[in-house]
Write a protein that holds these residues in place. Structure first.
Motif, PDB file in Angstrom:
ATOM      1  N   MET A 185       0.842  -1.205   0.000  1.00 36.27           N
ATOM      2  CA  MET A 185       0.000   0.000   0.000  1.00 36.27           C
ATOM      3  C   MET A 185       0.882   1.263   0.000  1.00 36.27           C
ATOM      4  SD  MET A 185      -1.314   2.553   2.256  1.00 36.27           S
ATOM      5  CE  MET A 185      -1.871   2.115   3.897  1.00 36.27           C
ATOM      6  N   ILE A 186       0.450   2.238  -0.772  1.00 33.79           N
ATOM      7  CA  ILE A 186       1.162   3.508  -0.914  1.00 33.79           C
ATOM      8  C   ILE A 186       0.221   4.633  -0.465  1.00 33.79           C
ATOM      9  CG2 ILE A 186       1.964   5.167  -2.686  1.00 33.79           C
ATOM     10  CD1 ILE A 186       3.990   3.072  -2.390  1.00 33.79           C
ATOM     11  N   LYS A 187       0.740   5.550   0.346  1.00 29.90           N
ATOM     12  CA  LYS A 187      -0.050   6.692   0.817  1.00 29.90           C
ATOM     13  C   LYS A 187       0.520   7.968   0.202  1.00 29.90           C
ATOM     14  CE  LYS A 187      -3.194   7.679   4.112  1.00 29.90           C
ATOM     15  NZ  LYS A 187      -4.408   6.863   4.351  1.00 29.90           N
ATOM     16  N   ILE A 226       5.148  10.867  -0.730  1.00 30.33           N
ATOM     17  CA  ILE A 226       4.665   9.504  -0.976  1.00 30.33           C
ATOM     18  C   ILE A 226       5.243   8.625   0.135  1.00 30.33           C
ATOM     19  CG2 ILE A 226       4.609   7.580  -2.617  1.00 30.33           C
ATOM     20  CD1 ILE A 226       5.068   9.638  -4.853  1.00 30.33           C
ATOM     21  N   TYR A 227       4.359   7.865   0.762  1.00 33.20           N
ATOM     22  CA  TYR A 227       4.752   7.134   1.966  1.00 33.20           C
ATOM     23  C   TYR A 227       4.446   5.643   1.867  1.00 33.20           C
ATOM     24  CZ  TYR A 227       4.495  11.761   4.264  1.00 33.20           C
ATOM     25  OH  TYR A 227       4.654  13.084   4.627  1.00 33.20           O
ATOM     26  N   HIS A 228       5.203   4.877   2.650  1.00 33.51           N
ATOM     27  CA  HIS A 228       4.765   3.522   2.998  1.00 33.51           C
ATOM     28  C   HIS A 228       4.406   3.530   4.482  1.00 33.51           C
ATOM     29  CE1 HIS A 228       8.353   2.176   5.287  1.00 33.51           C
ATOM     30  NE2 HIS A 228       8.976   3.039   4.517  1.00 33.51           N
ATOM     31  N   LYS A 229       3.595   2.568   4.879  1.00 32.45           N
ATOM     32  CA  LYS A 229       3.128   2.524   6.260  1.00 32.45           C
ATOM     33  C   LYS A 229       4.168   1.850   7.152  1.00 32.45           C
ATOM     34  CE  LYS A 229      -0.799   1.023   9.025  1.00 32.45           C
ATOM     35  NZ  LYS A 229      -2.142   0.408   9.017  1.00 32.45           N
ATOM     36  N   VAL A 230       4.431   2.434   8.319  1.00 34.05           N
ATOM     37  CA  VAL A 230       5.344   1.822   9.297  1.00 34.05           C
ATOM     38  C   VAL A 230       4.532   1.028  10.314  1.00 34.05           C
ATOM     39  CG1 VAL A 230       7.178   2.211  10.972  1.00 34.05           C
ATOM     40  CG2 VAL A 230       6.948   3.753   9.017  1.00 34.05           C
ATOM     41  N   TYR A 231       3.610   1.723  11.010  1.00 35.40           N
ATOM     42  CA  TYR A 231       2.728   1.078  11.998  1.00 35.40           C
ATOM     43  C   TYR A 231       1.289   1.431  11.651  1.00 35.40           C
ATOM     44  CZ  TYR A 231       7.045   1.429  14.788  1.00 35.40           C
ATOM     45  OH  TYR A 231       8.333   1.393  15.236  1.00 35.40           O
ATOM     46  N   LEU A 267      11.486   5.857  15.965  1.00 38.95           N
ATOM     47  CA  LEU A 267      10.552   4.795  15.547  1.00 38.95           C
ATOM     48  C   LEU A 267      10.089   3.994  16.766  1.00 38.95           C
ATOM     49  CD1 LEU A 267      12.195   3.625  12.198  1.00 38.95           C
ATOM     50  CD2 LEU A 267       9.934   4.673  12.458  1.00 38.95           C
ATOM     51  N   VAL A 283       1.688   4.975  19.113  1.00 31.84           N
ATOM     52  CA  VAL A 283       0.630   4.405  18.273  1.00 31.84           C
ATOM     53  C   VAL A 283      -0.198   3.392  19.072  1.00 31.84           C
ATOM     54  CG1 VAL A 283       0.233   2.845  16.308  1.00 31.84           C
ATOM     55  CG2 VAL A 283       1.743   4.830  16.045  1.00 31.84           C
ATOM     56  N   ARG A 291      -4.224   4.278  20.003  1.00 34.12           N
ATOM     57  CA  ARG A 291      -5.326   3.525  19.381  1.00 34.12           C
ATOM     58  C   ARG A 291      -6.346   3.022  20.393  1.00 34.12           C
ATOM     59  NH1 ARG A 291      -1.756   0.195  15.012  1.00 34.12           N
ATOM     60  NH2 ARG A 291      -1.470   1.905  13.526  1.00 34.12           N
ATOM     61  N   GLU A 320      -1.957   6.299  12.335  1.00 34.96           N
ATOM     62  CA  GLU A 320      -1.016   5.482  11.580  1.00 34.96           C
ATOM     63  C   GLU A 320       0.247   6.270  11.265  1.00 34.96           C
ATOM     64  OE1 GLU A 320      -3.948   2.511   9.140  1.00 34.96           O
ATOM     65  OE2 GLU A 320      -3.712   4.511   8.302  1.00 34.96           O
ATOM     66  N   LEU A 321       1.394   5.596  11.366  1.00 37.74           N
ATOM     67  CA  LEU A 321       2.674   6.244  11.076  1.00 37.74           C
ATOM     68  C   LEU A 321       3.182   5.831   9.697  1.00 37.74           C
ATOM     69  CD1 LEU A 321       4.898   8.086  12.280  1.00 37.74           C
ATOM     70  CD2 LEU A 321       6.172   5.988  12.747  1.00 37.74           C
ATOM     71  N   PHE A 322       3.616   6.841   8.936  1.00 36.44           N
ATOM     72  CA  PHE A 322       4.126   6.612   7.584  1.00 36.44           C
ATOM     73  C   PHE A 322       5.547   7.173   7.457  1.00 36.44           C
ATOM     74  CE2 PHE A 322      -0.423   6.521   7.289  1.00 36.44           C
ATOM     75  CZ  PHE A 322      -0.667   5.488   6.401  1.00 36.44           C
ATOM     76  N   GLN A 323       6.306   6.569   6.533  1.00 40.13           N
ATOM     77  CA  GLN A 323       7.683   6.980   6.259  1.00 40.13           C
ATOM     78  C   GLN A 323       7.798   7.317   4.773  1.00 40.13           C
ATOM     79  OE1 GLN A 323      10.554   3.834   7.077  1.00 40.13           O
ATOM     80  NE2 GLN A 323      12.001   5.373   7.832  1.00 40.13           N
ATOM     81  N   ASP A 324       8.402   8.449   4.463  1.00 41.92           N
ATOM     82  CA  ASP A 324       8.547   8.872   3.066  1.00 41.92           C
ATOM     83  C   ASP A 324       9.401   7.864   2.294  1.00 41.92           C
ATOM     84  OD1 ASP A 324       8.436  11.930   1.532  1.00 41.92           O
ATOM     85  OD2 ASP A 324       9.738  10.374   0.725  1.00 41.92           O
ATOM     86  N   ILE A 325       8.923   7.455   1.127  1.00 39.49           N
ATOM     87  CA  ILE A 325       9.665   6.428   0.376  1.00 39.49           C
ATOM     88  C   ILE A 325      10.962   6.982  -0.232  1.00 39.49           C
ATOM     89  CG2 ILE A 325       7.595   5.055  -0.132  1.00 39.49           C
ATOM     90  CD1 ILE A 325       7.691   6.040  -3.009  1.00 39.49           C
ATOM     91  N   ASP A 326      11.075   8.307  -0.358  1.00 40.31           N
ATOM     92  CA  ASP A 326      12.294   8.898  -0.926  1.00 40.31           C
ATOM     93  C   ASP A 326      13.234   9.464   0.135  1.00 40.31           C
ATOM     94  OD1 ASP A 326      11.603   8.465  -3.665  1.00 40.31           O
ATOM     95  OD2 ASP A 326      10.152  10.100  -3.479  1.00 40.31           O
TER      96      ASP A 326
END
Lengths: 94, 94
Positions: free
Chosen positions: A1-3, A89-94, B19, B26, B30, B39-45
Motif C-alpha cells: 500500500m502507498i499513501k 509519498i509514503y509507505h506505512k510503518v505502523y 521509531l 501508536v 489507538r 497510523e505512522l508513515f515513512q517517506d519512500i524517498d
C-alpha cells in the motif's frame, strides 16, 4: 500500500474554482483500479490549504493514475492557482 | 470527523530511537476513545520524514488525546530529535 499526501496552498480568490476542479478529479479518480482512498481535506485554520490524502494498492496504480486523462487535464489547471505545494509519498510503518 | 497530518523530519542518527517512541505512542493512542485512525508513515524517498496521519471523531477527542500521559511524555521526547515539522488539522471536503 502507498499513501500520498498532496498539500497545496491556493490563491484565496481562486478557492471556489479549485474546489470545483478537485470535485471532478475526486469523482473520476475513485473509479480507477487500485485506488483505495482519494479524499480532499481543507485546513480548519487556513481555508486556502487544500490537501489530497490518497491510498493506492501499489506504486504501479499511482503511476497509472498520473497518466489518466482527468489527472493530466485537471492537475495543471489546479496548479495555475497554487502558491505553495508539498507532495509526499509514503509507505506505512505502523 | 477531524483529520490530522503531523509531518516531522528526524535527525538521521535518531531515526531508530524515534521509531521506537512512535511505536508506543501508536499502541497507546489507538486505545483512546474517539480515535478512528492513528497510523505512522515513512517517506519512500527520504526515510527521515515520518508522518502521523490521524482521524478523530471530533475536535474534543483530539484535545483529550493531547492531554493523555503517553502524549505528554512521548511527544516531547520525539521533539528533541525533530529538525523540521508541519502540523495540519483538517475537515473533509469530498
Amino acid at each position: 500500500m502507498i499513501k500520498v499526501v498532496a498539500k497545496n496552498k491556493i490563491k484565496e480568490d481562486k478557492l471556489e474554482t479549485v474546489l470545483g476542479l478537485y470535485q471532478e478529479l475526486v469523482q473520476e479518480t475513485r473509479k480507477e483500479e487500485g485506488c483505495i482512498l482519494y479524499e480532499l481535506f481543507q485546513d480548519i485554520d487556513d481555508s486556502t490549504v487544500l490537501t489530497m490524502i490518497e491510498e493506492w494498492e501499489d506504486k504501479a496504480s499511482l503511476d497509472r493514475h498520473m497518466k489518466t486523462e482527468h489527472f493530466m487535464r485537471i492537475v495543471p489547471m489546479v496548479g495555475e492557482h497554487v502558491t505553495k505545494r508539498a507532495l509526499n509519498i509514503y509507505h506505512k510503518v505502523y
